[in-house]
Write an enzyme that holds these catalytic residues in place. Structure first.
Site, PDB file in Angstrom:
ATOM      1  N   HIS A   1       8.925  23.300  54.938  1.00 31.65           N
ATOM      2  CA  HIS A   1       9.469  22.544  53.806  1.00 31.65           C
ATOM      3  C   HIS A   1      10.980  22.361  53.872  1.00 31.65           C
ATOM      4  O   HIS A   1      11.660  22.297  52.847  1.00 31.65           O
ATOM      5  CB  HIS A   1       9.072  23.186  52.487  1.00 31.65           C
ATOM      6  CG  HIS A   1       7.603  23.089  52.183  1.00 31.65           C
ATOM      7  ND1 HIS A   1       6.790  22.129  52.750  1.00 31.65           N
ATOM      8  CD2 HIS A   1       6.803  23.834  51.369  1.00 31.65           C
ATOM      9  CE1 HIS A   1       5.564  22.282  52.304  1.00 31.65           C
ATOM     10  NE2 HIS A   1       5.536  23.306  51.466  1.00 31.65           N
TER      11      HIS A   1
ATOM     12  N   HIS B   1       5.395  18.202  45.731  1.00 34.43           N
ATOM     13  CA  HIS B   1       4.576  19.412  45.791  1.00 34.43           C
ATOM     14  C   HIS B   1       4.106  19.830  44.397  1.00 34.43           C
ATOM     15  O   HIS B   1       4.189  21.003  44.025  1.00 34.43           O
ATOM     16  CB  HIS B   1       5.371  20.542  46.439  1.00 34.43           C
ATOM     17  CG  HIS B   1       4.526  21.646  47.016  1.00 34.43           C
ATOM     18  ND1 HIS B   1       3.734  22.451  46.236  1.00 34.43           N
ATOM     19  CD2 HIS B   1       4.363  22.078  48.287  1.00 34.43           C
ATOM     20  CE1 HIS B   1       3.125  23.340  46.999  1.00 34.43           C
ATOM     21  NE2 HIS B   1       3.481  23.131  48.259  1.00 34.43           N
TER      22      HIS B   1
ATOM     23  N   GLU C   1      -0.524  16.517  48.838  1.00 32.40           N
ATOM     24  CA  GLU C   1       0.814  16.147  49.280  1.00 32.40           C
ATOM     25  C   GLU C   1       0.728  15.022  50.315  1.00 32.40           C
ATOM     26  O   GLU C   1       0.338  15.246  51.453  1.00 32.40           O
ATOM     27  CB  GLU C   1       1.517  17.366  49.876  1.00 32.40           C
ATOM     28  CG  GLU C   1       1.547  18.572  48.957  1.00 32.40           C
ATOM     29  CD  GLU C   1       1.804  19.854  49.712  1.00 32.40           C
ATOM     30  OE1 GLU C   1       2.783  19.918  50.488  1.00 32.40           O
ATOM     31  OE2 GLU C   1       1.007  20.803  49.556  1.00 32.40           O
TER      32      GLU C   1
END
Length: 360
Positions: free
Chosen positions: A114, A185, A325
């Protein structure tokens, strides 16, 4: 328009909704279209809440999150956030671009995840209402070398609300070659956040292949057919039933934590299309996800540990929310067989995801 006092205003702004540890104020925006009410927070350019009606017209907040800024700056930083520069994982935190090797600090089993240790989800974005629509545009500049990524990146995320559909538009430009993978997210519980697990939710994903992962959750490079596996979600199935099956891939993901292949094209983009549908049978709430991205990461929240308490006062444990996502494929910079995530100077990255809330 913005108006902090009018509860029925289509766009409302609270400039000092919360504060970070250093005292920096964090603003919150609210979008209303007569069907939904969406709360957006400047820290992480995130979705903080979505009030959606059930089949009887009763509204509930269906997005996991927190009533103040503090948890978002800590262990809850991914909740509802814009993820970048690179969503999902990069093997060993390294990749090569134009003969130059870049290194991103690793934070998950030897891999970068991420965007590294101080990603977009921890940044305070600037925000402005969008003229002519019920929307807000968040903006951020990520300098060259930010978390090891090359190129100065200007990135924008626009949320627009219309007739029960929240549209997320991502755009970005760079002054040097870089890689980019943006997503949101948000964890969703269509029964209402804090109401229990999402085991009874029916999930359908319009994909006939997925990307299996190794022991560190990296894609192996295989495009595996979903047929005759627990990952076959082409017809709607209850989440809880599939998660409990004895399958090596489900064990590795603590349930579903895998990217489904929506499109396999060199450029990585496709016309926006229906990717997934989630139905909560008791309330009748339905979420449709449309995207132009080649993949969608389906995550059933197996790593949620019950250490964070949400808006309704309930702890968020395993499977208390699911995430869908929309994104490029994980570790794409190290897989030439995957659609490219390279962004060059003079180009504009642009992607659209639509979250449509309905009742059945």
């Amino acid at each position: 328009m913005t108006n902090a006092n009018a509860a029925d205003a289509p766009v409302e702004h609270e400039a000092d909704w919360g504060r970070l540890e250093d005292g920096t104020p964090v603003g919150r925006w609210v979008l209303r279209d007569g069907t939904l009410e969406v709360g957006l927070v400047e820290h992480g350019a995130r979705i903080q809440s979505v009030l959606a009606p059930d089949r009887d017209g009763n509204r509930a907040d269906v997005v996991l999150g927190f009533p103040d800024a503090a948890p978002y700056a800590g262990k809850g930083r991914s909740f509802g956030a814009t993820i970048g520069r690179f969503a999902n994982r990069i093997a060993g935190g390294t990749f090569e671009l134009d003969g130059q090797r870049s290194s991103v600090p690793t934070t998950d089993r030897g891999n970068a995840i991420h965007g590294g240790p101080h990603p977009f989800s921890e940044k305070l974005w600037t925000a402005h209402p969008v003229d002519g629509v019920c929307g807000v545009r968040f903006s951020l500049f990520s300098p060259d070398g930010d978390n090891g990524f090359p190129g100065g990146l200007s990135v924008h995320v626009t949320y627009a609300l219309h007739e029960g559909t929240l549209t997320i538009t991502y755009s970005a430009t760079t002054d040097a070659p870089t890689v980019l993978n943006l997503t949101n997210h948000a964890y969703v519980d269509l029964a209402g956040e804090g109401s229990g697990t999402i085991d009874a939710h029916l999930v359908q994903v319009h994909a006939d292949r997925f990307l299996p992962v190794d022991e560190t959750a990296l894609p192996t490079g295989e495009f595996r057919p979903v047929a005759d596996t627990p990952f076959d979600l082409r017809e709607a199935v209850p989440v809880g039933y599939r998660v409990e099956l004895d399958d090596e891939q489900l064990h590795r993901g603590k349930g579903f934590d895998h990217c489904y292949v929506l499109a396999d094209v060199p450029g990585g983009a496709r016309p926006p299309a229906l990717a997934a549908v989630v139905t909560e049978p008791v309330s009748g709430r339905v979420l449709e996800v449309r995207t132009d991205q080649p993949g969608i990461q389906f995550f059933t929240g197996g790593s949620l540990a019950g250490t964070l308490v949400g808006k309704a006062g309930s702890a968020y444990g395993p499977r208390t929310g699911l995430a869908l996502e929309t994104q490029a494929f994980p570790d794409a910079p190290n897989h030439p067989e995957f659609p490219t995530t390279v962004l060059l100077p003079g180009e504009e990255f642009r992607s659209v995801t639509e979250l449509r809330f309905l009742v059945a």
